[in-house]
Design a protein around this motif. Structure first.
Motif, short mmCIF file in Angstrom:
data_model
loop_
_atom_site.label_atom_id
_atom_site.label_comp_id
_atom_site.label_asym_id
_atom_site.label_seq_id
_atom_site.Cartn_x
_atom_site.Cartn_y
_atom_site.Cartn_z
N ASN A 271 -0.32 12.01 0.97
CA ASN A 271 1.00 11.52 0.60
C ASN A 271 0.98 10.03 0.29
N TYR A 272 1.89 9.60 -0.58
CA TYR A 272 2.16 8.18 -0.86
C TYR A 272 0.94 7.44 -1.43
N ASN A 273 0.18 8.11 -2.29
CA ASN A 273 -0.96 7.47 -2.94
C ASN A 273 -0.59 7.04 -4.35
N PHE A 274 -1.37 6.09 -4.89
CA PHE A 274 -1.14 5.59 -6.25
C PHE A 274 -2.48 5.60 -6.99
N PHE A 275 -2.49 6.32 -8.13
CA PHE A 275 -3.67 6.39 -8.98
C PHE A 275 -3.35 5.69 -10.30
N ALA A 276 -3.98 4.55 -10.56
CA ALA A 276 -3.78 3.86 -11.83
C ALA A 276 -4.49 4.64 -12.95
N ALA A 277 -4.23 4.24 -14.18
CA ALA A 277 -4.69 5.00 -15.35
C ALA A 277 -6.20 5.23 -15.32
N SER A 278 -6.57 6.47 -15.67
CA SER A 278 -7.97 6.88 -15.85
C SER A 278 -8.80 6.86 -14.57
N SER A 279 -8.16 6.96 -13.43
CA SER A 279 -8.90 7.15 -12.18
C SER A 279 -9.52 8.55 -12.16
N VAL A 280 -10.67 8.68 -11.50
CA VAL A 280 -11.38 9.95 -11.47
C VAL A 280 -11.79 10.30 -10.04
N LEU A 281 -11.47 11.52 -9.62
CA LEU A 281 -12.00 12.08 -8.38
C LEU A 281 -12.90 13.24 -8.74
N MET B 98 0.83 -1.21 0.00
CA MET B 98 0.00 0.00 0.00
C MET B 98 0.86 1.26 0.00
N ASN B 99 1.85 1.26 -0.89
CA ASN B 99 2.78 2.37 -1.07
C ASN B 99 3.74 2.56 0.10
N GLY B 100 3.73 1.61 1.03
CA GLY B 100 4.60 1.74 2.20
C GLY B 100 6.08 1.63 1.86
N LEU B 101 6.40 0.84 0.83
CA LEU B 101 7.80 0.73 0.43
C LEU B 101 8.31 2.06 -0.11
N ARG B 102 7.49 2.70 -0.95
CA ARG B 102 7.88 4.01 -1.49
C ARG B 102 8.00 5.04 -0.36
N GLU B 103 7.09 5.01 0.59
CA GLU B 103 7.15 5.91 1.74
C GLU B 103 8.45 5.71 2.51
N ARG B 104 8.84 4.44 2.73
CA ARG B 104 10.07 4.16 3.48
C ARG B 104 11.29 4.74 2.77
N PHE B 105 11.42 4.48 1.47
CA PHE B 105 12.58 4.99 0.73
C PHE B 105 12.57 6.52 0.71
N TYR B 106 11.42 7.12 0.53
CA TYR B 106 11.31 8.58 0.50
C TYR B 106 11.89 9.19 1.78
N ASN B 107 11.45 8.67 2.92
CA ASN B 107 11.89 9.24 4.19
C ASN B 107 13.35 8.92 4.48
N GLU B 108 13.79 7.71 4.13
CA GLU B 108 15.20 7.37 4.32
C GLU B 108 16.12 8.27 3.49
N LEU B 109 15.76 8.45 2.22
CA LEU B 109 16.62 9.24 1.33
C LEU B 109 16.65 10.71 1.73
N LEU B 110 15.54 11.24 2.17
CA LEU B 110 15.56 12.61 2.69
C LEU B 110 16.49 12.73 3.89
N SER B 111 16.42 11.75 4.80
CA SER B 111 17.27 11.80 5.99
C SER B 111 18.74 11.63 5.65
N ARG B 112 19.02 11.01 4.48
CA ARG B 112 20.40 10.84 4.03
C ARG B 112 20.88 12.02 3.19
N GLY B 113 20.04 13.03 3.05
CA GLY B 113 20.46 14.28 2.42
C GLY B 113 20.19 14.40 0.94
N LYS C 179 -6.64 10.69 1.82
CA LYS C 179 -5.62 10.79 2.87
C LYS C 179 -4.31 10.14 2.39
N ASN C 180 -3.73 9.20 3.10
CA ASN C 180 -2.40 8.69 2.76
C ASN C 180 -2.42 7.20 2.44
#
Length: 219
Positions: free
Chosen positions: A146-156, A74-89, A163-164
């Motif tokens: 944050n950390y959401n994924f919208f596949a092709a042709s999703s509509v809001l 549920m996008n948790g892997l992308r969230e983890r890398f995002y926060n790790e890489l920011l903390s690494r500068g 939310k997240n």
């Protein structure tokens, strides 16, 4: 920065690196994944290096990173890398395809990937590290976390609050003025007409065959 490293080494990573090179005029210097997933020292004719050694090989004061990570956990892997890489500068790249249309008053956060022919409506807000695939429509006054994924042709529709860590399948649609709670999984083809509950799965009803009708009865 003009040089970047891609985190990920699949076809999605290849595509994104091409887009950033072609449209943003930056140089992809290689790919990086965690050591346990490395089976070669190359990916797509460029170096493939261990994520654990990234700073030593590509220091953050010289290279930015592009996150080519999908919706796993549920996008948790992308969230983890995002926060790790920011903390690494590291500076984390965004990519917004030139065909994306932004209406007046839109606000876009950091490290978002927004692909072809997406529409972001009037006074909508998009947070950080989202992926929005081609053909999606985000209507007016929408708020996306944050950390959401919208596949092709999703509509809001208008005034939807996402939310997240949510996932929207192909051709899903959300009624206006509803809230999509954290980690909601909206299956392909679903229509959401009321606010969701966190961590739940929503799928469309099964296809029905009208036993007493034939197709020529309708045309």
């Amino acid at each position: 920065m003009n040089k970047f490293i891609v985190i990920g080494a699949n076809k999605f990573a290849e595509m994104l690196s091409h887009y950033v090179e072609y449209y943003n005029r930056k140089v992809c210097c290689g790919y990086s994944v965690e050591q346990e997933y490395i089976k070669s020292d190359e990916a797509f004719n460029k170096k493939l290096v261990p994520y654990e050694q990234l700073e030593n090989l590509y220091p953050p004061d010289e290279f930015s990173v592009l996150l080519a990570i999908g919706y796993k956990n549920m996008n948790g892997l992308r969230e983890r890398f995002y926060n790790e890489l920011l903390s690494r500068g590291y500076e984390i790249e965004s990519f917004i395809h030139p065909t994306v249309h932004f209406e007046i008053g839109t606000e876009i956060g950091n490290a978002n990937i927004i692909l072809e022919n997406v529409n972001i409506g009037y006074r909508s807000k998009v947070g950080n590290c989202n992926i929005i695939w081609n053909g999606c429509n985000i209507s007016h006054h929408a708020i996306i976390g944050n950390y959401n994924f919208f596949a092709a042709s999703s509509v809001l529709a208008g005034e939807v609050h996402v939310k997240n860590n949510c996932f929207f399948g192909v051709n899903s649609a959300v009624r206006g003025a509803t809230t999509i709670e954290d980690a909601s999984l909206i299956g392909a083809g679903s229509y959401i007409n009321k606010s969701t509950e966190a961590n739940r799965v929503y799928v469309p009803g099964r296809n029905l065959c009208l036993e007493d009708k034939v197709s020529r009865d309708f045309f």
